[in-house]
Motif scaffolding. Structure first.
Motif, PDB file in Angstrom:
ATOM      1  N   ALA A 293     -15.040  -6.862  -7.416  1.00 43.37           N
ATOM      2  CA  ALA A 293     -14.860  -5.431  -7.672  1.00 43.37           C
ATOM      3  C   ALA A 293     -14.739  -4.584  -6.403  1.00 43.37           C
ATOM      4  O   ALA A 293     -13.799  -3.778  -6.296  1.00 43.37           O
ATOM      5  N   PRO A 294     -15.636  -4.707  -5.420  1.00 44.77           N
ATOM      6  CA  PRO A 294     -15.489  -3.853  -4.224  1.00 44.77           C
ATOM      7  C   PRO A 294     -14.225  -4.161  -3.427  1.00 44.77           C
ATOM      8  O   PRO A 294     -13.601  -3.252  -2.874  1.00 44.77           O
ATOM      9  N   LEU A 295     -13.842  -5.426  -3.355  1.00 38.30           N
ATOM     10  CA  LEU A 295     -12.613  -5.793  -2.648  1.00 38.30           C
ATOM     11  C   LEU A 295     -11.402  -5.194  -3.349  1.00 38.30           C
ATOM     12  O   LEU A 295     -10.482  -4.660  -2.704  1.00 38.30           O
ATOM     13  N   ALA A 296     -11.385  -5.267  -4.669  1.00 36.55           N
ATOM     14  CA  ALA A 296     -10.268  -4.704  -5.433  1.00 36.55           C
ATOM     15  C   ALA A 296     -10.172  -3.197  -5.230  1.00 36.55           C
ATOM     16  O   ALA A 296      -9.071  -2.643  -5.125  1.00 36.55           O
ATOM     17  N   ALA A 297     -11.327  -2.527  -5.149  1.00 35.37           N
ATOM     18  CA  ALA A 297     -11.325  -1.081  -4.930  1.00 35.37           C
ATOM     19  C   ALA A 297     -10.713  -0.731  -3.582  1.00 35.37           C
ATOM     20  O   ALA A 297      -9.940   0.231  -3.463  1.00 35.37           O
ATOM     21  N   ARG A 298     -11.034  -1.500  -2.544  1.00 40.18           N
ATOM     22  CA  ARG A 298     -10.468  -1.235  -1.216  1.00 40.18           C
ATOM     23  C   ARG A 298      -8.952  -1.436  -1.205  1.00 40.18           C
ATOM     24  O   ARG A 298      -8.201  -0.638  -0.635  1.00 40.18           O
TER      25      ARG A 298
ATOM     26  N   CYS B  77      -6.891  -1.277  -3.742  1.00 41.43           N
ATOM     27  CA  CYS B  77      -6.264  -0.221  -4.537  1.00 41.43           C
ATOM     28  C   CYS B  77      -6.226   1.102  -3.778  1.00 41.43           C
ATOM     29  O   CYS B  77      -5.272   1.877  -3.895  1.00 41.43           O
ATOM     30  N   ALA B  78      -7.272   1.385  -3.002  1.00 38.83           N
ATOM     31  CA  ALA B  78      -7.323   2.637  -2.255  1.00 38.83           C
ATOM     32  C   ALA B  78      -6.204   2.727  -1.231  1.00 38.83           C
ATOM     33  O   ALA B  78      -5.652   3.795  -0.989  1.00 38.83           O
ATOM     34  N   VAL B  79      -5.844   1.599  -0.630  1.00 36.47           N
ATOM     35  CA  VAL B  79      -4.823   1.598   0.413  1.00 36.47           C
ATOM     36  C   VAL B  79      -3.418   1.422  -0.157  1.00 36.47           C
ATOM     37  O   VAL B  79      -2.495   2.148   0.197  1.00 36.47           O
ATOM     38  N   TYR B  80      -3.271   0.463  -1.059  1.00 36.68           N
ATOM     39  CA  TYR B  80      -1.928   0.089  -1.513  1.00 36.68           C
ATOM     40  C   TYR B  80      -1.575   0.618  -2.900  1.00 36.68           C
ATOM     41  O   TYR B  80      -0.429   0.476  -3.338  1.00 36.68           O
ATOM     42  N   GLY B  81      -2.538   1.206  -3.611  1.00 37.30           N
ATOM     43  CA  GLY B  81      -2.272   1.638  -4.977  1.00 37.30           C
ATOM     44  C   GLY B  81      -2.728   0.591  -5.976  1.00 37.30           C
ATOM     45  O   GLY B  81      -2.857  -0.600  -5.650  1.00 37.30           O
ATOM     46  N   SER B  82      -2.965   1.027  -7.186  1.00 38.93           N
ATOM     47  CA  SER B  82      -3.546   0.137  -8.196  1.00 38.93           C
ATOM     48  C   SER B  82      -2.513  -0.705  -8.931  1.00 38.93           C
ATOM     49  O   SER B  82      -2.852  -1.710  -9.560  1.00 38.93           O
ATOM     50  N   ARG B  83      -1.231  -0.326  -8.871  1.00 34.41           N
ATOM     51  CA  ARG B  83      -0.234  -0.940  -9.748  1.00 34.41           C
ATOM     52  C   ARG B  83      -0.049  -2.437  -9.490  1.00 34.41           C
ATOM     53  O   ARG B  83      -0.064  -3.252 -10.431  1.00 34.41           O
ATOM     54  N   GLY B  84       0.130  -2.819  -8.225  1.00 34.34           N
ATOM     55  CA  GLY B  84       0.344  -4.227  -7.917  1.00 34.34           C
ATOM     56  C   GLY B  84      -0.860  -5.082  -8.279  1.00 34.34           C
ATOM     57  O   GLY B  84      -0.720  -6.179  -8.844  1.00 34.34           O
ATOM     58  N   VAL B  85      -2.063  -4.591  -7.956  1.00 39.78           N
ATOM     59  CA  VAL B  85      -3.293  -5.318  -8.304  1.00 39.78           C
ATOM     60  C   VAL B  85      -3.416  -5.457  -9.811  1.00 39.78           C
ATOM     61  O   VAL B  85      -3.781  -6.517 -10.329  1.00 39.78           O
ATOM     62  N   LEU B  86      -3.075  -4.390 -10.511  1.00 38.35           N
ATOM     63  CA  LEU B  86      -3.216  -4.393 -11.964  1.00 38.35           C
ATOM     64  C   LEU B  86      -2.262  -5.388 -12.621  1.00 38.35           C
ATOM     65  O   LEU B  86      -2.661  -6.165 -13.508  1.00 38.35           O
TER      66      LEU B  86
ATOM     67  N   ALA C 213     -12.336  -8.501 -13.023  1.00 40.12           N
ATOM     68  CA  ALA C 213     -12.860  -7.408 -12.198  1.00 40.12           C
ATOM     69  C   ALA C 213     -11.740  -6.653 -11.512  1.00 40.12           C
ATOM     70  O   ALA C 213     -11.726  -5.414 -11.476  1.00 40.12           O
ATOM     71  N   ALA C 214     -10.784  -7.381 -10.933  1.00 37.12           N
ATOM     72  CA  ALA C 214      -9.645  -6.730 -10.287  1.00 37.12           C
ATOM     73  C   ALA C 214      -8.855  -5.906 -11.285  1.00 37.12           C
ATOM     74  O   ALA C 214      -8.408  -4.788 -10.990  1.00 37.12           O
ATOM     75  N   MET C 215      -8.706  -6.437 -12.475  1.00 39.46           N
ATOM     76  CA  MET C 215      -7.998  -5.713 -13.533  1.00 39.46           C
ATOM     77  C   MET C 215      -8.780  -4.482 -13.966  1.00 39.46           C
ATOM     78  O   MET C 215      -8.211  -3.408 -14.184  1.00 39.46           O
TER      79      MET C 215
ATOM     80  N   GLY D 171     -15.204   2.051  -7.292  1.00 35.64           N
ATOM     81  CA  GLY D 171     -15.515   0.683  -6.898  1.00 35.64           C
ATOM     82  C   GLY D 171     -17.005   0.428  -6.808  1.00 35.64           C
ATOM     83  O   GLY D 171     -17.498  -0.613  -7.255  1.00 35.64           O
ATOM     84  N   LEU D 172     -17.755   1.402  -6.245  1.00 35.14           N
ATOM     85  CA  LEU D 172     -19.202   1.237  -6.128  1.00 35.14           C
ATOM     86  C   LEU D 172     -19.860   1.174  -7.503  1.00 35.14           C
ATOM     87  O   LEU D 172     -20.668   0.277  -7.779  1.00 35.14           O
ATOM     88  N   VAL D 173     -19.514   2.124  -8.363  1.00 28.63           N
ATOM     89  CA  VAL D 173     -20.121   2.153  -9.698  1.00 28.63           C
ATOM     90  C   VAL D 173     -19.762   0.894 -10.476  1.00 28.63           C
ATOM     91  O   VAL D 173     -20.614   0.309 -11.165  1.00 28.63           O
TER      92      VAL D 173
END
Length: 391
Positions: free
Chosen positions: A58-63, A65-74, A109-111, A334-336
């Motif tokens: 979860a925290p890695l995914a948040a980082r 997404c913050a830089v590159y956007g959520s779409r590709g990760v999702l 978690a990434a999703m 990401g923290l929550v």
């Protein structure tokens, strides 16, 4: 039709897919436990694997997404999660089952993180309290997955056959909606989001995280153990056990779907406290009254009470990190989410360990007490938010 699909609908469908993957394997836990020869103690440790993957990713995914956007990760995680279901069905021991759940938990978690960030984008764009409706998609997905599991159990489908069909459907839907999924923060915010901003010093955020933590323990207990509870403690069959999680998901989905006016009427913090009380009462009913009907009713009430915890907390957490330009909140979410996943991390071994030395009745009774802690945490979060606003 797909050409006219809105970002709101695409995001809702992603939530639905995530819930469907989770509900599919969670409702087949009794069959999987029999396949790998696991008792409640070893099963609890194996289920810990999903929580380890969730909390670590979860925290890695948040980082990212913050830089590159959520779409590709999702999109990537929405394709990977269902693809791991048949791999799960290959398990022949608690160790193999647990290790596969680490990978599945990480993908989920990434999703989860990326779809919540995408949902925040839609909520801010439309300026409506739509977060409960998006999370209703997860609940509807859990319902679809659990009902599919019940049908598969009644048809005497092995988990492998069932999971192959479910994976194919989820992957096809993801491919069809991928172009309409919103992207979240992109390259233009890279310098800003890579600056070190501490989210660990916010009392409001920690209190919101504690609400999410207690809710996650309760929700995870219902997902992982409701079917087994009905089967082993109330003497019902596997198919009937799957309906326990279905009832939980139905209640949660309906409450979330109609959640926007309810949230406007009660306010977010009062809604959190009221829901915590109802969920605790429902779990207490399920374990205290030794009849299957009370179990179904109790898990249904728990689903109703827990319906708003996670979406409302995510909405409030996103607001604490909102920037002047209307973006932001990725790290707070990401923290929550990470703290919430420690609830999923702690839940399986706690319930399984207590059940091993006593019974599932005792262990789920303990979960009811933990759920009740949502009430004071919600009121303290409201007080902390007011103090923060007055500074």
């Amino acid at each position: 039709m797909l050409g006219r699909m809105s970002a709101r609908l695409a995001t809702f469908l992603v939530f639905l897919l995530n819930g469907a993957v989770f509900g599919t394997w969670a409702a087949r836990v009794p069959a999987l436990a029999e396949q790998i020869g696991a008792e409640v103690g070893s099963l609890g440790l194996a289920l810990l694997g999903a929580s380890v993957g969730l909390a670590a990713t979860a925290p890695l995914a948040a980082r990212v997404c913050a830089v590159y956007g959520s779409r590709g990760v999702l999109i990537a995680s929405a394709l990977l999660s269902p693809a791991l279901l048949p791999v799960l069905a290959l398990s022949q021991s608690p160790l193999q089952f647990g290790l596969t759940l680490v990978a599945l938990g990480g993908s989920i978690a990434a999703m989860d993180v990326s779809m919540n960030i995408a949902a925040v984008v839609v909520v801010r764009d439309l300026q409506r309290a739509l977060m409960p409706q998006f999370h209703a998609g997860f609940s509807f997905g859990g319902l679809i997955g659990s009902l599919g599991s019940a049908a598969a159990a009644q048809a005497h489908w092995a988990p492998m056959r069932h999971f192959l069909v479910a994976a194919l459907v989820c992957i096809v839907v993801t491919v069809l909606i991928a172009k309409k999924i919103p992207g979240g923060v992109g390259e233009r915010h890279r310098e800003e989001v890579t600056e070190r901003r501490s989210v660990l010093k916010s009392p409001v955020l920690w209190l919101l995280a504690s609400v999410a933590l207690c809710s996650a323990i309760a929700e995870g207990a219902a997902a992982d153990w409701s079917a087994l509870f009905i089967v082993r403690e109330r003497g019902m069959g596997d198919a009937a056990g799957a309906y326990a999680y279905a009832g939980f998901s139905i209640s949660m989905a309906l409450a979330r779907w109609f959640g926007e006016p309810i949230q406007r009427t009660l306010g977010p913090h009062r809604l959190l406290a009221t829901g915590g009380a109802l969920a605790a009462a429902g779990l207490a009913l399920a374990v205290a009254v030794p009849f299957p009907a009370a179990g179904y009713l109790g898990f249904g009430l728990a689903g109703l009470g827990l319906a708003f915890s996670f979406p409302v907390v995510m909405d409030l957490a996103g607001e604490t990190g909102k920037r002047a330009d209307g973006s932001g909140g990725e790290r707070e979410l990401g923290l929550v989410t990470t703290i919430a996943y420690t609830g999923f991390l702690a839940g399986p071994p706690i319930v399984g360990g207590l059940a091993h030395v006593s019974s599932l009745v005792v262990s789920l009774g303990f979960v009811a007490l933990v759920t009740a802690l949502i009430i004071p945490a919600a009121w303290l979060a409201r007080r902390a938010a007011r103090q923060r606003a007055s500074v």
